[in-house]
Design an enzyme around this catalytic site. Structure first.
Site, PDB file in Angstrom:
ATOM      1  CB  CYS A 124      -6.008  -1.226  -2.986  1.00 57.91           C
ATOM      2  SG  CYS A 124      -6.353   0.543  -3.056  1.00 57.91           S
ATOM      3  CB  CYS A 176      -0.906   0.010   1.230  1.00 57.20           C
ATOM      4  SG  CYS A 176      -1.978  -1.419   1.409  1.00 57.20           S
ATOM      5  CG  HIS A 231      -1.961   5.251  -1.105  1.00 54.56           C
ATOM      6  ND1 HIS A 231      -2.659   6.321  -1.629  1.00 54.56           N
ATOM      7  CD2 HIS A 231      -2.420   4.150  -1.752  1.00 54.56           C
ATOM      8  CE1 HIS A 231      -3.517   5.887  -2.540  1.00 54.56           C
ATOM      9  NE2 HIS A 231      -3.387   4.573  -2.649  1.00 54.56           N
ATOM     10  NE  ARG A 242      -9.689   3.377  -4.213  1.00 57.49           N
ATOM     11  CZ  ARG A 242      -8.911   2.609  -5.001  1.00 57.49           C
ATOM     12  NH1 ARG A 242      -9.159   1.314  -5.149  1.00 57.49           N
ATOM     13  NH2 ARG A 242      -7.887   3.119  -5.620  1.00 57.49           N
TER      14      ARG A 242
END
Length: 277
Positions: free
Chosen positions: A238, A185, A189, A234
């Site tokens: 991802c 992730c 991000h 969501r």
């Protein structure tokens, strides 16, 4: 070896060209970001947000008597007392004594369907995400319940040892690299200024405005998909985009990640369902 005047001139020209190219790219990105913001403003009118149709459907499902016990979900305790909805979503995920688990909203709804209603959730899980001609009870219920926290601040309890453990597991998952592309992730991000195509990527590595604005805007109506989507969807998407094995619906891994992301977003205002590209 001494550089000739021609060499110095070519070097200076190359530097100037590089600077000009960089400035051009930055200006193009700024212009794209302004156009995206203008687009978001155009579609942000709540009176024209189809996501509120899901809120209405969710309200009907909440009060519908179903299951072997023929009762509604109105006695389901989402953390603030049986049937109390206002502010409940703002404090999820949280620890529930009767289940001895930390649960997000979807996990808790499934638990209530099974234990309060005596409802077989197999079909509900099969329709976890809506599609053309296929409604999703869970997306509609989440839209209805989350809307009851609109205008409130994200405020996780984060006191019980299992809540703190989930936050730690979620943070570890956020930075865990894997899959065929060795992504995590954090790959997308955890830095400022990253984007995919024209879409800016929020930085979740530190608390503040970016995680607050992001987490406070889900569930959302996705114009590009013509459907309301939840944070479960969501995060599932991802993992799919990272080419990881997709997580099971309502898995503890998704809950742990949500605890961590909401921890970073503490104090952010909830305004849902929002509307996005």
């Amino acid at each position: 070896m001494k550089r000739t005047a021609l060499g110095w001139a070519l070097g200076a020209a190359a530097i100037c060209a590089s600077v000009a190219l960089t400035i051009g790219i930055v200006r193009a990105q700024d212009a794209a970001e302004k156009e995206i913001e203008r687009y978001r403003a155009m579609i942000s009118d709540p009176m024209s947000n189809p996501g509120f149709l899901a809120v209405d459907r969710g309200e009907a499902l909440w009060s519908e008597k179903r299951g072997t016990k023929n009762v509604s979900l109105e006695t389901c305790d989402l953390g603030l007392g049986a049937g109390k909805l206002e502010g409940a979503y703002a404090q999820l995920p949280r620890y529930f004594v009767d289940a001895d688990r930390v649960m997000d909203l979807e996990q808790r709804l499934l638990w209530c369907m099974q234990n309060v209603q005596g409802f077989d959730t197999k079909d509900v899980v099969a329709r976890r995400f809506s599609g053309p001609g296929r409604a999703s009870d869970m997306e509609d219920l989440v839209a209805f319940i989350a809307n009851k926290s609109s205008g409130m601040k994200i405020d996780l309890p984060l006191k019980h040892p299992k809540e703190l453990e989930m936050a730690a597991v979620g943070e570890a998952l956020f930075y865990r690299r894997g899959g065929v592309m060795d992504f995590s992730c954090a790959t997308c991000h955890a830095d400022e200024g990253k984007r995919i195509r024209l879409q800016g990527l929020p930085n979740f590595s530190k608390p503040g405005k970016q995680p607050q604005e992001t987490m406070g805007s889900w569930p959302t109506y996705r114009v590009s998909q013509g459907a309301l989507r939840t944070m479960q969807h969501r995060l599932w998407d991802c993992f799919r985009q990272q080419r990881w094995p997709v997580p099971e619906y309502g898995s503890d891994a998704i809950t742990a990640l949500t605890v961590f992301l909401n921890k970073q977003a503490m104090g952010g205002e909830i305004n849902v369902p929002s509307i996005k590209r």
